[in-house]
Motif scaffolding. Structure first.
Motif, PDB file in Angstrom:
ATOM      1  N   ARG A  47     -13.867 -12.986 -33.184  1.00 50.41           N
ATOM      2  CA  ARG A  47     -13.231 -13.615 -32.027  1.00 50.41           C
ATOM      3  C   ARG A  47     -12.075 -14.488 -32.490  1.00 50.41           C
ATOM      4  NH1 ARG A  47     -18.672 -13.773 -31.764  1.00 50.41           N
ATOM      5  NH2 ARG A  47     -19.644 -12.484 -30.165  1.00 50.41           N
ATOM      6  N   ALA A  85      -8.411 -16.734 -31.020  1.00 46.32           N
ATOM      7  CA  ALA A  85      -7.582 -17.262 -29.941  1.00 46.32           C
ATOM      8  C   ALA A  85      -6.152 -16.790 -30.193  1.00 46.32           C
ATOM      9  CB  ALA A  85      -7.653 -18.786 -29.916  1.00 46.32           C
ATOM     10  N   THR A 139      -8.386 -15.022 -25.342  1.00 49.28           N
ATOM     11  CA  THR A 139      -9.472 -14.797 -26.288  1.00 49.28           C
ATOM     12  C   THR A 139      -9.532 -13.308 -26.597  1.00 49.28           C
ATOM     13  OG1 THR A 139     -10.763 -16.650 -25.427  1.00 49.28           O
ATOM     14  CG2 THR A 139     -11.940 -14.981 -26.696  1.00 49.28           C
ATOM     15  N   ASP A 178     -10.097 -11.700 -23.040  1.00 52.86           N
ATOM     16  CA  ASP A 178     -10.639 -12.616 -22.030  1.00 52.86           C
ATOM     17  C   ASP A 178     -11.898 -12.043 -21.382  1.00 52.86           C
ATOM     18  OD1 ASP A 178      -8.561 -14.402 -22.530  1.00 52.86           O
ATOM     19  OD2 ASP A 178      -7.255 -13.456 -21.050  1.00 52.86           O
TER      20      ASP A 178
END
Length: 406
Positions: free
Chosen positions: A305, A307, A312, A323
């Motif tokens: 994961r 950012a 995301t 997301d």
């Protein structure tokens, strides 16, 4: 891997000015969360209850690759089971151990078909009968018999310990197998002085058509599979044997130790893999549903994961989530995305990305084509930045990545 904030600046580091972030989704209109196994491809080696297992996995969003690793010898045609049954009727045992419900029921039904049903029931009725678990206990009672003892743990080890504590020297013991030899169990009883008759119910053989198993094996070795499930020890043995026949043992074991999660229904099933130094996971309760729950909780932990550009981005086995929304990505695109994610925010040269592409040649135009398809699949602009004449980079947010788990 260190966070970006821990790195020293360099000419290939992200620039100080971040690109404009797209506006977040409007409040009140969230996308529906993807099912927990979306984006993961899971292999099924089961010969029995494969439909049920596939349905459980697909209901959770997984893509399923089915490849029966075995075929079952019909009990009525099994000459080894017939010989063991006649042996026990002629020389009754002092004790009998039922390890599985379906195996014990199948044994009784096969004996009835051979005209030996009443004789077998009468023989077992005179013996002390032990059940490994509640399903075996239910099958014993359904046959009109009664078990003397059963462990709470459903463990063959506890059954063995109980027998050895009671003393088995000079005892004749019938042990109903459950698809594979119980070598340690049987040898321990014999070492303690027991005479053991092995009852081979639902014996397994390799599949008549090895094609599906070969496809699963190739998927394991090539990285196209994220997890593989085993519901019996013989299925694991069969996959390992097929890999040896094809000269792929090293590749398979490497994949199972690193990239492909082996999930077993219990420790007995896991034993052939553990003997080859393959770490496995299994549930506390040896049930199909519990195995699926274990897989559902463990496999998503392997996701990466990040950012990125105000969003995301989650990398799963064969797809990405943006997301929380599933974005299927072609294999070439996933190869590029993984290469970029290994160095989040840093420029990855085209030549390096070309080497990451499946079947890559020497034409860097293939990178541009695959990158265009990747961006289209992700569906959100700005996630991947082009660095002119140099390569591409993930446009990670200028903060330490809070969601990465690698």
């Amino acid at each position: 891997m260190a966070d970006l904030t821990d790195r020293q600046p360099s000419d290939s580091a992200p620039t100080a000015s971040a690109p404009p972030r797209p506006a977040p989704p409007e409040a009140g209109s969230p996308t529906e969360a993807a099912p927990p196994l979306s984006g993961w491809t899971i292999g099924i080696t089961a010969a029995r209850r494969a439909d049920e297992l596939a349905a459980l996995l697909q209901r959770r969003g997984a893509t399923v690759l089915r490849a029966p690793a075995l075929r079952i010898v019909p009990l009525a045609d099994d000459t080894e089971l017939l010989a063991a049954t006649r042996d026990l009727v002629a020389a009754p045992p002092d004790l009998a151990v039922a390890t599985t419900g379906i195996g014990f029921r199948g044994w009784i039904e096969a004996a009835e078909g051979w005209g030996l049903g009443d004789d077998l029931i009468a023989t077992l009725g005179k013996a002390r009968v032990l059940a490994r678990g509640p399903k075996a206990k239910g099958a014993i009672r359904a046959a009109g018999l009664r078990e003397e003892w059963s462990p709470d743990s459903e463990s063959s080890v506890e059954v063995l310990e109980h027998l050895l504590e009671q003393g088995v020297d000079g005892r004749r013991i019938a042990v109903q197998l459950h698809g594979a030899p119980l070598r340690d169990f049987v040898e321990s009883l014999r070492a303690a002085g027991a005479e053991v008759v092995e009852v081979p119910v639902y014996r397994w053989l390799p599949p008549a058509d090895p094609g599906p198993l070969d496809r699963l094996l190739d998927a394991c070795c090539s990285g196209a599979l994220d997890a593989v499930t085993f519901t019996s020890a013989p299925a694991a043995i069969s996959l390992l044997a097929r890999a040896a026949e094809r000269g792929l043992s090293a590749e398979l074991l490497h994949a199972l130790r690193r990239d492909v999660l082996p999930v077993c229904v219990g420790p007995v099933t896991a034993a052939p893999l553990e003997e080859n130094d393959v770490p496995t996971v299994w549930p506390e309760r040896m049930r199909l549903g519990a195995m699926v729950q274990t897989l559902t909780s463990r496999l998503p932990d392997r996701a990466r994961r990040l950012a990125v550009a105000g969003h995301t981005l989650e990398l799963r086995g064969q797809a990405a989530l943006v997301d929380g929304e599933l974005r299927p990505v072609p294999p070439a695109g996933m190869a590029l995305l993984r290469a970029l994610a290994r160095r989040p925010g840093w420029v990855v040269p085209r030549a390096e990305l070309l080497r990451a592409l499946p079947g890559s040649g020497d034409d860097e135009h293939a990178v541009e084509t695959a990158m265009a398809r990747l961006r289209a699949a992700l569906g959100v602009p700005g996630l991947i930045a082009t660095v002119v004449k140099r390569g591409y980079r993930l446009a990670v947010d200028p903060v330490a990545d809070p969601g990465a788990n690698h």
